[in-house]
Design a protein around this motif. Structure first.
Motif, PDB file in Angstrom:
ATOM      1  N   ALA A  32       0.842  -1.200   0.000  1.00  0.00           N
ATOM      2  CA  ALA A  32       0.000   0.000   0.000  1.00  0.00           C
ATOM      3  C   ALA A  32       0.876   1.250   0.000  1.00  0.00           C
ATOM      4  CB  ALA A  32      -0.930  -0.006   1.209  1.00  0.00           C
ATOM      5  N   LEU A  33       2.013   1.168   0.683  1.00  0.00           N
ATOM      6  CA  LEU A  33       3.051   2.197   0.596  1.00  0.00           C
ATOM      7  C   LEU A  33       4.161   1.603  -0.267  1.00  0.00           C
ATOM      8  CD1 LEU A  33       3.174   3.536   4.278  1.00  0.00           C
ATOM      9  CD2 LEU A  33       2.177   4.656   2.285  1.00  0.00           C
ATOM     10  N   ALA A  34       4.341   2.154  -1.446  1.00  0.00           N
ATOM     11  CA  ALA A  34       5.230   1.565  -2.442  1.00  0.00           C
ATOM     12  C   ALA A  34       6.704   1.778  -2.114  1.00  0.00           C
ATOM     13  CB  ALA A  34       4.926   2.159  -3.822  1.00  0.00           C
ATOM     14  N   PRO A  35       7.580   0.896  -2.601  1.00  0.00           N
ATOM     15  CA  PRO A  35       9.026   1.074  -2.414  1.00  0.00           C
ATOM     16  C   PRO A  35       9.473   2.427  -2.950  1.00  0.00           C
ATOM     17  CG  PRO A  35       8.561  -1.111  -3.264  1.00  0.00           C
ATOM     18  CD  PRO A  35       7.274  -0.360  -3.311  1.00  0.00           C
ATOM     19  N   GLY A  36      10.234   3.166  -2.136  1.00  0.00           N
ATOM     20  CA  GLY A  36      10.736   4.469  -2.541  1.00  0.00           C
ATOM     21  C   GLY A  36       9.751   5.612  -2.339  1.00  0.00           C
ATOM     22  N   GLU A  37       8.540   5.310  -1.897  1.00  0.00           N
ATOM     23  CA  GLU A  37       7.528   6.364  -1.715  1.00  0.00           C
ATOM     24  C   GLU A  37       7.902   7.285  -0.553  1.00  0.00           C
ATOM     25  OE1 GLU A  37       2.719   6.729  -0.718  1.00  0.00           O
ATOM     26  OE2 GLU A  37       3.551   4.886  -1.599  1.00  0.00           O
ATOM     27  N   ARG A  38       7.731   8.579  -0.748  1.00  0.00           N
ATOM     28  CA  ARG A  38       8.002   9.555   0.305  1.00  0.00           C
ATOM     29  C   ARG A  38       6.827   9.608   1.277  1.00  0.00           C
ATOM     30  NH1 ARG A  38      12.579  12.014  -0.641  1.00  0.00           N
ATOM     31  NH2 ARG A  38      13.384  12.193  -2.773  1.00  0.00           N
ATOM     32  N   LEU A  39       7.147   9.764   2.558  1.00  0.00           N
ATOM     33  CA  LEU A  39       6.131   9.751   3.602  1.00  0.00           C
ATOM     34  C   LEU A  39       6.014  11.128   4.236  1.00  0.00           C
ATOM     35  CD1 LEU A  39       7.146   6.385   5.294  1.00  0.00           C
ATOM     36  CD2 LEU A  39       5.348   6.745   3.602  1.00  0.00           C
ATOM     37  N   SER A  40       4.794  11.567   4.421  1.00  0.00           N
ATOM     38  CA  SER A  40       4.526  12.852   5.051  1.00  0.00           C
ATOM     39  C   SER A  40       4.073  12.638   6.488  1.00  0.00           C
ATOM     40  CB  SER A  40       3.440  13.599   4.270  1.00  0.00           C
ATOM     41  OG  SER A  40       2.921  14.674   5.018  1.00  0.00           O
ATOM     42  N   GLU A  41       4.813  13.199   7.435  1.00  0.00           N
ATOM     43  CA  GLU A  41       4.423  13.080   8.839  1.00  0.00           C
ATOM     44  C   GLU A  41       3.043  13.670   9.060  1.00  0.00           C
ATOM     45  OE1 GLU A  41       7.311  14.696  11.464  1.00  0.00           O
ATOM     46  OE2 GLU A  41       8.934  13.379  10.806  1.00  0.00           O
ATOM     47  N   VAL A  42       2.782  14.815   8.433  1.00  0.00           N
ATOM     48  CA  VAL A  42       1.477  15.471   8.584  1.00  0.00           C
ATOM     49  C   VAL A  42       0.372  14.583   8.029  1.00  0.00           C
ATOM     50  CG1 VAL A  42       0.079  17.452   7.910  1.00  0.00           C
ATOM     51  CG2 VAL A  42       2.483  17.771   8.516  1.00  0.00           C
ATOM     52  N   GLY A  43       0.621  13.976   6.854  1.00  0.00           N
ATOM     53  CA  GLY A  43      -0.375  13.104   6.243  1.00  0.00           C
ATOM     54  C   GLY A  43      -0.669  11.888   7.098  1.00  0.00           C
ATOM     55  N   ILE A  44       0.373  11.299   7.679  1.00  0.00           N
ATOM     56  CA  ILE A  44       0.183  10.129   8.536  1.00  0.00           C
ATOM     57  C   ILE A  44      -0.598  10.507   9.784  1.00  0.00           C
ATOM     58  CG2 ILE A  44       1.375   8.380   9.911  1.00  0.00           C
ATOM     59  CD1 ILE A  44       3.672   8.533   7.880  1.00  0.00           C
ATOM     60  N   CYS A  45      -0.296  11.679  10.338  1.00  0.00           N
ATOM     61  CA  CYS A  45      -1.032  12.153  11.516  1.00  0.00           C
ATOM     62  C   CYS A  45      -2.522  12.242  11.222  1.00  0.00           C
ATOM     63  CB  CYS A  45      -0.510  13.525  11.954  1.00  0.00           C
ATOM     64  SG  CYS A  45       1.136  13.517  12.688  1.00  0.00           S
ATOM     65  N   LYS A  46      -2.860  12.790  10.060  1.00  0.00           N
ATOM     66  CA  LYS A  46      -4.268  12.934   9.681  1.00  0.00           C
ATOM     67  C   LYS A  46      -4.915  11.580   9.420  1.00  0.00           C
ATOM     68  CE  LYS A  46      -3.809  17.552   7.629  1.00  0.00           C
ATOM     69  NZ  LYS A  46      -3.895  18.359   6.372  1.00  0.00           N
ATOM     70  N   ASP A  47      -4.200  10.711   8.731  1.00  0.00           N
ATOM     71  CA  ASP A  47      -4.759   9.402   8.384  1.00  0.00           C
ATOM     72  C   ASP A  47      -4.975   8.521   9.605  1.00  0.00           C
ATOM     73  OD1 ASP A  47      -4.752  10.138   5.734  1.00  0.00           O
ATOM     74  OD2 ASP A  47      -2.865   9.107   5.260  1.00  0.00           O
ATOM     75  N   TYR A  48      -4.033   8.564  10.543  1.00  0.00           N
ATOM     76  CA  TYR A  48      -4.087   7.677  11.697  1.00  0.00           C
ATOM     77  C   TYR A  48      -4.683   8.322  12.944  1.00  0.00           C
ATOM     78  CZ  TYR A  48      -1.035   4.520   9.047  1.00  0.00           C
ATOM     79  OH  TYR A  48      -0.505   3.677   8.101  1.00  0.00           O
ATOM     80  N   GLY A  49      -4.886   9.644  12.895  1.00  0.00           N
ATOM     81  CA  GLY A  49      -5.468  10.333  14.039  1.00  0.00           C
ATOM     82  C   GLY A  49      -4.569  10.344  15.258  1.00  0.00           C
TER      83      GLY A  49
END
Length: 261
Positions: A32-49
């Protein structure tokens, strides 16, 4: 990654960091998170609450496990699928997995092992009969079986290494199967169970070595196929002019007379 909802695993209440780490790890393993994909801390915070501190700690743990990396001014990135990464997994499993043959289980735990083996065999038979979705359940029972053995190694460090290697193995297998369509063959754990029941540790060890080799042969072959496919596609995308290598070599030799000797 083993099924945390399984009735065969001990109950526990994970903290918020562990929950975020597990969700991110599962997303990486599943693709679901592809190899080499950049991760956003802000995006993860929103997605995971969850808060920024929880996300950063979870990502730091995943970096320590080799699933993500952090680069200056680039942020977090999912670790790519590489030949070097596959080699490390294969070597690690070859060295550590045979240790499971020497695990001594109390009677009730051995019965759990037998039950998991039977359930794995049932799903494997269903898969052979044409029910492709059963391979997911078969692999889940296999992982729980190996987890049960690893938890009785009485060596927490080795247990952690094995769990990490199995998570990475699952990720690589999923990625390579998606690329080529072929499936990693399921193994018959009743062979291992029979060897343990009879107290024949060498036979159990040989079985575990064979499991590691099946994984190695499958992933190396599929990785080579994927690499060859990438090489075959690359020239079609290239617009660079052809190079006269004989002329280039002649020019280099004239510049450096020593090459003529």
């Amino acid at each position: 990654m083993f099924d945390t909802q399984s009735p065969f695993l001990p109950a526990g209440v994970p903290d918020s960091v562990s929950i975020a780490e597990d969700r991110l790890r599962l997303a990486i393993i599943s693709g679901a998170l592809a190899p080499g994909e950049r991760l956003s801390e802000v995006g993860i915070c929103k997605d995971y609450g969850v808060g920024r501190g929880v996300v950063r700690t979870a990502l730091a743990r995943l970096a320590h496990s080799g699933f993500v990396s952090s680069q200056p001014r680039s942020g977090w990135k999912v670790t790519p699928i590489t030949a070097i990464g596959l080699r490390e997994i294969i070597l690690g499993r070859r060295q550590l997995e045979p240790l499971l043959a020497d695990v001594e289980l109390p009677p009730e735990e051995f019965r759990r092992l037998e039950t998991l083996s039977d359930m794995h065999a049932a799903m494997a038979a269903a898969h052979t009969a044409g029910l492709d979705e059963q391979i997911v359940l078969a692999r889940r029972y296999e992982r729980q079986l190996k987890h049960l053995l690893a938890m009785h190694l009485r060596a927490p460090l080795i247990t952690g290494w094995l769990e990490n290697l199995w998570d990475k193995s699952e990720r690589y297998v999923g990625f390579l199967e998606a690329k080529g369509g072929r499936k990693l063959p399921l193994t018959d754990w009743s062979v291992f169970i029979d060897a343990k029941r009879s107290g024949h540790a060498p036979a159990a060890r040989e079985y575990l070595i064979e499991v590691c080799e099946i994984f190695a042969q499958f992933t190396q072959a599929r990785f080579l196929e994927a690499d060859v496919a990438a090489i075959e596609i690359a020239p079609k995308k290239s617009k660079a002019p052809a190079v006269d290598f004989s002329a280039a070599a002649s020019s280099r030799n004239q510049t450096n007379p020593k090459r003529m000797s």
